[in-house]
Design a protein around this motif. Structure first.
Motif, PDB file in Angstrom:
ATOM      1  N   TYR A  31       0.825  -1.199   0.000  1.00 45.16           N
ATOM      2  CA  TYR A  31       0.000   0.000   0.000  1.00 45.16           C
ATOM      3  C   TYR A  31       0.861   1.251   0.000  1.00 45.16           C
ATOM      4  O   TYR A  31       1.805   1.373   0.777  1.00 45.16           O
ATOM      5  CB  TYR A  31      -0.903   0.034   1.236  1.00 45.16           C
ATOM      6  N   ARG A  94       2.309   1.393   3.778  1.00 52.91           N
ATOM      7  CA  ARG A  94       1.769   0.557   4.850  1.00 52.91           C
ATOM      8  C   ARG A  94       2.045  -0.894   4.516  1.00 52.91           C
ATOM      9  O   ARG A  94       1.946  -1.297   3.351  1.00 52.91           O
ATOM     10  CB  ARG A  94       0.268   0.774   4.994  1.00 52.91           C
ATOM     11  N   VAL A  99      -3.959  -6.463   9.848  1.00 48.10           N
ATOM     12  CA  VAL A  99      -4.137  -5.753  11.101  1.00 48.10           C
ATOM     13  C   VAL A  99      -3.073  -4.694  11.328  1.00 48.10           C
ATOM     14  O   VAL A  99      -3.043  -4.060  12.376  1.00 48.10           O
ATOM     15  CB  VAL A  99      -4.151  -6.737  12.296  1.00 48.10           C
ATOM     16  N   TYR A 101      -2.009  -1.287  10.610  1.00 52.13           N
ATOM     17  CA  TYR A 101      -2.512  -0.062  10.004  1.00 52.13           C
ATOM     18  C   TYR A 101      -1.546   1.107  10.092  1.00 52.13           C
ATOM     19  O   TYR A 101      -1.834   2.178   9.580  1.00 52.13           O
ATOM     20  CB  TYR A 101      -3.831   0.328  10.668  1.00 52.13           C
ATOM     21  N   GLU A 102      -0.420   0.923  10.759  1.00 54.69           N
ATOM     22  CA  GLU A 102       0.515   2.036  10.876  1.00 54.69           C
ATOM     23  C   GLU A 102       1.062   2.405   9.498  1.00 54.69           C
ATOM     24  O   GLU A 102       1.364   1.530   8.686  1.00 54.69           O
ATOM     25  CB  GLU A 102       1.696   1.658  11.778  1.00 54.69           C
ATOM     26  N   GLN A 103       1.163   3.703   9.270  1.00 48.07           N
ATOM     27  CA  GLN A 103       1.762   4.175   8.024  1.00 48.07           C
ATOM     28  C   GLN A 103       3.116   4.817   8.320  1.00 48.07           C
ATOM     29  O   GLN A 103       3.326   5.386   9.391  1.00 48.07           O
ATOM     30  CB  GLN A 103       0.833   5.166   7.321  1.00 48.07           C
TER      31      GLN A 103
ATOM     32  N   GLN B  33      -4.872   6.387  15.655  1.00 48.76           N
ATOM     33  CA  GLN B  33      -3.420   6.443  15.777  1.00 48.76           C
ATOM     34  C   GLN B  33      -2.990   7.871  16.107  1.00 48.76           C
ATOM     35  O   GLN B  33      -3.691   8.829  15.770  1.00 48.76           O
ATOM     36  CB  GLN B  33      -2.760   6.008  14.461  1.00 48.76           C
ATOM     37  N   TYR B  35       0.402  10.441  15.633  1.00 45.38           N
ATOM     38  CA  TYR B  35       1.661  10.669  14.928  1.00 45.38           C
ATOM     39  C   TYR B  35       2.293  11.960  15.438  1.00 45.38           C
ATOM     40  O   TYR B  35       1.604  12.888  15.862  1.00 45.38           O
ATOM     41  CB  TYR B  35       1.420  10.815  13.417  1.00 45.38           C
ATOM     42  N   HIS B  45       4.999   7.541  13.330  1.00 49.53           N
ATOM     43  CA  HIS B  45       3.944   6.858  14.065  1.00 49.53           C
ATOM     44  C   HIS B  45       4.349   6.687  15.526  1.00 49.53           C
ATOM     45  O   HIS B  45       5.470   6.266  15.829  1.00 49.53           O
ATOM     46  CB  HIS B  45       3.691   5.486  13.444  1.00 49.53           C
TER      47      HIS B  45
END
Lengths: 114, 114
Positions: A31, A94, A99, A101-103, B33, B35, B45
Motif C-alpha cells: 500500500y 503501509r 491488522v 494499520y501504521e503508516q 493512531q 503521529y 507513528h
C-alpha cells in the motif's frame, strides 16, 4: 525511515506546467499513499494504491493523477499546476497485513506554484 | 472536512510537566493512531489503539479512547524539550476495506520550554 524517498524535495514551478512527484520504497510494501499538508487542514489523502496498477481516489483528488507501474514507485502528477496546489506533499506506505494499520512517511516534497 | 479535530491547537509547557492533547472524530472507527511531526519533517507513528481498547501505554505516552464520546486523548508525561513537535490523531474508518486509509486531524502544536 522504512526506506521511503521522495523526489524532488523542493520544486518551484509556474502555473499551467505539468509536475510529477516520485515516491520510491525499497521494502516491497503493497500500500502506498499520497497526502498533501496545508496549514489549518492537517494531512489530506489525494490518491492511494493497493497494488501495481491498482489505484483509487482520496479526499482531494481533483487536479491530480497517479500511476504505479511497479511496486517500488508511486508517481503523483499535476497535469497543469495551479497556485492552490502549492503545498507540502507526503508519500506514505503501509505493510500489507490486515491488522497492521501504521503508516510510514517519506520526508516530503515542498511544491510552490507561482 | 477533517474526521479528527484536535484540542488544543497549541500547547506550551515547561520541561517536566505533562502534556495532554485531545482528539474528536465523527464516524465509527477501526482504530485511532497518533503521529508526531517535527518541523520540516515527515510524520512518525507513535501509537495505535484499536476500537475495542480503552487505554494503551508506550513509554511516556498514554492514550485513551472513548468510543461512546468519539474521542481520544494523548498524554505525554515528564515532557522534554525534544518532545516539541506537532501531534496528529488519525482514524481508520470501521467497515471499510483493508486499504487502511487514514483521516487526520489538524494537529496540536506542542512547545516544551527547557
Amino acid at each position: 525511515d522504512a526506506g521511503i524517498t521522495q523526489s524532488p524535495r523542493h520544486k518551484v514551478t509556474e502555473t499551467g506546467t505539468p509536475v510529477t512527484l516520485r515516491c520510491h520504497q525499497t521494502e516491497n510494501h503493497r500500500y502506498m499513499y499520497w497526502y498533501r499538508q496545508d496549514p489549518g487542514h492537517g494531512l489530506r489523502l489525494i490518491h492511494y494504491s493497493y497494488g501495481v496498477k491498482d489505484t483509487d481516489k482520496g479526499e482531494v483528488s481533483d487536479g491530480y493523477s497517479v500511476s504505479r507501474s511497479k511496486t517500488e514507485d508511486f508517481l503523483l502528477t499535476l497535469e497543469s499546476a495551479t497556485s492552490s496546489q502549492t503545498s507540502v506533499y507526503f508519500c506514505a506506505i503501509r505493510d500489507g497485513t490486515g491488522v497492521a494499520y501504521e503508516q510510514y512517511f517519506g520526508p516530503g516534497t515542498r511544491l510552490t506554484v507561482t | 472536512s477533517q474526521q479528527g479535530e484536535e484540542d488544543p491547537q497549541a500547547l506550551s509547557i515547561q520541561e517536566g510537566e505533562n502534556a495532554t492533547m485531545n482528539c474528536s472524530y465523527k464516524t465509527s472507527i477501526n482504530n485511532l493512531q497518533w503521529y508526531r511531526q517535527n518541523s520540516g519533517r515527515g510524520l512518525v507513528h507513535l501509537i495505535l489503539i484499536r476500537s475495542n481498547e480503552r487505554e494503551k501505554h508506550s513509554g511516556r505516552l498514554r492514550v485513551t479512547l472513548d468510543t461512546s464520546k468519539k474521542s481520544s486523548s494523548l498524554l505525554i508525561t515528564a515532557s522534554r524539550a525534544a518532545d516539541t513537535a506537532s501531534y496528529f490523531c488519525a482514524t481508520t474508518e470501521a467497515g471499510g476495506t483493508s486499504y487502511g486509509k487514514l483521516t487526520f486531524g489538524q494537529g496540536t502544536i506542542l512547545t516544551v520550554h527547557p
